[in-house]
Motif scaffolding. Sequence first.
Motif, PDB file in Angstrom:
ATOM      1  N   TRP A  74       1.018  -1.046   0.121  1.00  0.00           N
ATOM      2  CA  TRP A  74       0.133  -0.134   0.388  1.00  0.00           C
ATOM      3  C   TRP A  74       1.071   1.559   0.271  1.00  0.00           C
ATOM      4  N   LEU A  75       0.724   2.090  -0.644  1.00  0.00           N
ATOM      5  CA  LEU A  75       1.459   3.279  -0.837  1.00  0.00           C
ATOM      6  C   LEU A  75       0.298   4.533  -0.162  1.00  0.00           C
ATOM      7  N   ARG A  76       0.682   5.210  -0.724  1.00  0.00           N
ATOM      8  CA  ARG A  76       0.138   7.222  -0.617  1.00  0.00           C
ATOM      9  C   ARG A  76       0.769   8.458  -1.342  1.00  0.00           C
ATOM     10  N   GLN A  77      -0.257   9.235  -2.106  1.00  0.00           N
ATOM     11  CA  GLN A  77       0.427   9.919  -2.143  1.00  0.00           C
ATOM     12  C   GLN A  77      -0.418  11.281  -1.314  1.00  0.00           C
ATOM     13  N   ALA A  78       0.157  12.596  -0.939  1.00  0.00           N
ATOM     14  CA  ALA A  78      -0.682  13.790  -0.658  1.00  0.00           C
ATOM     15  C   ALA A  78      -0.656  14.908  -1.353  1.00  0.00           C
ATOM     16  N   PRO A  79      -1.320  15.561  -1.835  1.00  0.00           N
ATOM     17  CA  PRO A  79      -1.183  16.395  -2.648  1.00  0.00           C
ATOM     18  C   PRO A  79       0.303  17.517  -2.402  1.00  0.00           C
ATOM     19  N   GLY A  80       1.120  18.169  -3.505  1.00  0.00           N
ATOM     20  CA  GLY A  80       2.150  18.160  -3.473  1.00  0.00           C
ATOM     21  C   GLY A  80       3.201  17.073  -3.113  1.00  0.00           C
ATOM     22  N   LEU A 127      -5.698  -2.928   3.661  1.00  0.00           N
ATOM     23  CA  LEU A 127      -5.571  -2.135   5.169  1.00  0.00           C
ATOM     24  C   LEU A 127      -6.165  -1.289   5.558  1.00  0.00           C
ATOM     25  N   GLN A 128      -5.870  -2.127   7.564  1.00  0.00           N
ATOM     26  CA  GLN A 128      -6.712  -1.716   8.142  1.00  0.00           C
ATOM     27  C   GLN A 128      -5.938  -0.659   8.887  1.00  0.00           C
ATOM     28  N   MET A 129      -6.794   0.274   9.140  1.00  0.00           N
ATOM     29  CA  MET A 129      -6.303   2.137   9.245  1.00  0.00           C
ATOM     30  C   MET A 129      -6.920   2.061  10.928  1.00  0.00           C
ATOM     31  N   ASN A 130      -6.134   2.925  11.773  1.00  0.00           N
ATOM     32  CA  ASN A 130      -6.843   2.910  13.542  1.00  0.00           C
ATOM     33  C   ASN A 130      -6.168   4.331  13.339  1.00  0.00           C
ATOM     34  N   SER A 131      -6.449   4.801  14.417  1.00  0.00           N
ATOM     35  CA  SER A 131      -6.452   6.074  15.090  1.00  0.00           C
ATOM     36  C   SER A 131      -5.952   7.392  13.917  1.00  0.00           C
ATOM     37  N   LEU A 132      -6.151   7.216  12.814  1.00  0.00           N
ATOM     38  CA  LEU A 132      -5.726   8.101  11.773  1.00  0.00           C
ATOM     39  C   LEU A 132      -5.910   9.468  12.324  1.00  0.00           C
ATOM     40  N   ARG A 133      -4.801   9.803  11.067  1.00  0.00           N
ATOM     41  CA  ARG A 133      -4.254  11.732  11.953  1.00  0.00           C
ATOM     42  C   ARG A 133      -4.663  12.218  10.743  1.00  0.00           C
ATOM     43  N   PRO A 134      -4.579  13.453  10.972  1.00  0.00           N
ATOM     44  CA  PRO A 134      -4.605  14.581   9.151  1.00  0.00           C
ATOM     45  C   PRO A 134      -3.317  14.412   8.823  1.00  0.00           C
ATOM     46  N   GLU A 135      -2.825  14.149   9.014  1.00  0.00           N
ATOM     47  CA  GLU A 135      -1.173  13.744   8.276  1.00  0.00           C
ATOM     48  C   GLU A 135      -1.391  12.790   7.501  1.00  0.00           C
ATOM     49  N   ASP A 136      -2.135  11.459   7.507  1.00  0.00           N
ATOM     50  CA  ASP A 136      -2.066  10.621   7.206  1.00  0.00           C
ATOM     51  C   ASP A 136      -3.086  10.853   5.553  1.00  0.00           C
ATOM     52  N   THR A 147       0.995   0.447  -9.841  1.00  0.00           N
ATOM     53  CA  THR A 147      -0.154   0.503  -9.491  1.00  0.00           C
ATOM     54  C   THR A 147      -0.627   0.236 -11.264  1.00  0.00           C
ATOM     55  N   TRP A 148      -2.214   0.026 -10.383  1.00  0.00           N
ATOM     56  CA  TRP A 148      -3.205  -0.334 -11.549  1.00  0.00           C
ATOM     57  C   TRP A 148      -4.721   0.203 -11.200  1.00  0.00           C
ATOM     58  N   GLY A 149      -4.463   1.063 -10.247  1.00  0.00           N
ATOM     59  CA  GLY A 149      -6.126   1.459  -9.824  1.00  0.00           C
ATOM     60  C   GLY A 149      -5.816   2.951 -10.088  1.00  0.00           C
ATOM     61  N   GLN A 150      -7.029   3.297  -9.378  1.00  0.00           N
ATOM     62  CA  GLN A 150      -7.798   4.982  -9.392  1.00  0.00           C
ATOM     63  C   GLN A 150      -7.091   5.505  -7.884  1.00  0.00           C
ATOM     64  N   GLY A 151      -7.364   4.643  -7.391  1.00  0.00           N
ATOM     65  CA  GLY A 151      -7.093   4.820  -5.853  1.00  0.00           C
ATOM     66  C   GLY A 151      -8.067   4.877  -5.142  1.00  0.00           C
ATOM     67  N   THR A 152      -7.644   5.089  -3.799  1.00  0.00           N
ATOM     68  CA  THR A 152      -8.565   5.614  -3.068  1.00  0.00           C
ATOM     69  C   THR A 152      -8.306   6.637  -2.193  1.00  0.00           C
ATOM     70  N   GLN A 153      -9.642   7.878  -2.442  1.00  0.00           N
ATOM     71  CA  GLN A 153      -9.494   8.867  -0.847  1.00  0.00           C
ATOM     72  C   GLN A 153      -9.492   8.905   0.103  1.00  0.00           C
ATOM     73  N   VAL A 154      -8.354   9.115   1.163  1.00  0.00           N
ATOM     74  CA  VAL A 154      -8.553   8.943   2.643  1.00  0.00           C
ATOM     75  C   VAL A 154      -8.249  10.628   3.191  1.00  0.00           C
ATOM     76  N   THR A 155      -9.394  10.723   3.855  1.00  0.00           N
ATOM     77  CA  THR A 155      -9.291  12.252   4.229  1.00  0.00           C
ATOM     78  C   THR A 155      -9.715  12.496   5.868  1.00  0.00           C
ATOM     79  N   VAL A 156      -8.701  13.256   6.883  1.00  0.00           N
ATOM     80  CA  VAL A 156      -9.246  12.430   8.258  1.00  0.00           C
ATOM     81  C   VAL A 156      -8.772  14.643   8.010  1.00  0.00           C
ATOM     82  N   PHE A 157     -10.214  14.572   9.395  1.00  0.00           N
ATOM     83  CA  PHE A 157     -10.054  15.861   9.567  1.00  0.00           C
ATOM     84  C   PHE A 157      -9.674  16.408  11.239  1.00  0.00           C
ATOM     85  N   SER A 158      -9.568  17.183  11.776  1.00  0.00           N
ATOM     86  CA  SER A 158      -9.335  17.211  13.484  1.00  0.00           C
ATOM     87  C   SER A 158      -9.922  17.803  13.615  1.00  0.00           C
TER      88      SER A 158
END
Length: 125
Positions: free
Chosen positions: A36-42, A80-89, A114-125
């Motif tokens: 699993w990898l991630r890419q944030a804007p910029g 990918l089970q994601m717990n205790s999510l933070r805004p930086e995730d 990669t071969w998919g479009q990805g899935t967006q994860v947004t964590v707000f404080s």
Amino acid sequence: QVQPVESGGGSVQAGGSLRLSCVLSRDTANKHCLHWLRQAPGKEREGVAAIARGGTTSYTDSVKGRFTISKDNAKNTLYLQMNSLRPEDTAMYYCATGEPWYQCAPASVSTYTTWGQGTQVTVFS
């Protein structure tokens, strides 16, 4: 209708949880390492977690103890089970294979495919 490869993203409050899924082809599911990898804007792509065919897992330091990668071989699905999510995730998350093929540690992977479009994860404080 083409089924999305990655799914399960969403918008959650900090401290919340999400479970991402990735449908794999049979050939891909048999790769030595899946990632699993991630890419944030910029920002550059960042390897988050990996699982070897035998089940050994590895994580980047920032998610250790919070994220868990797993695979259902019968369903050819990566999770990918994601717990205790933070805004930086906050990022677009992708499942991937990597090169060198034998490297599972995120810090040791030089390139990802990669071969998919990805899935967006947004964590707000």
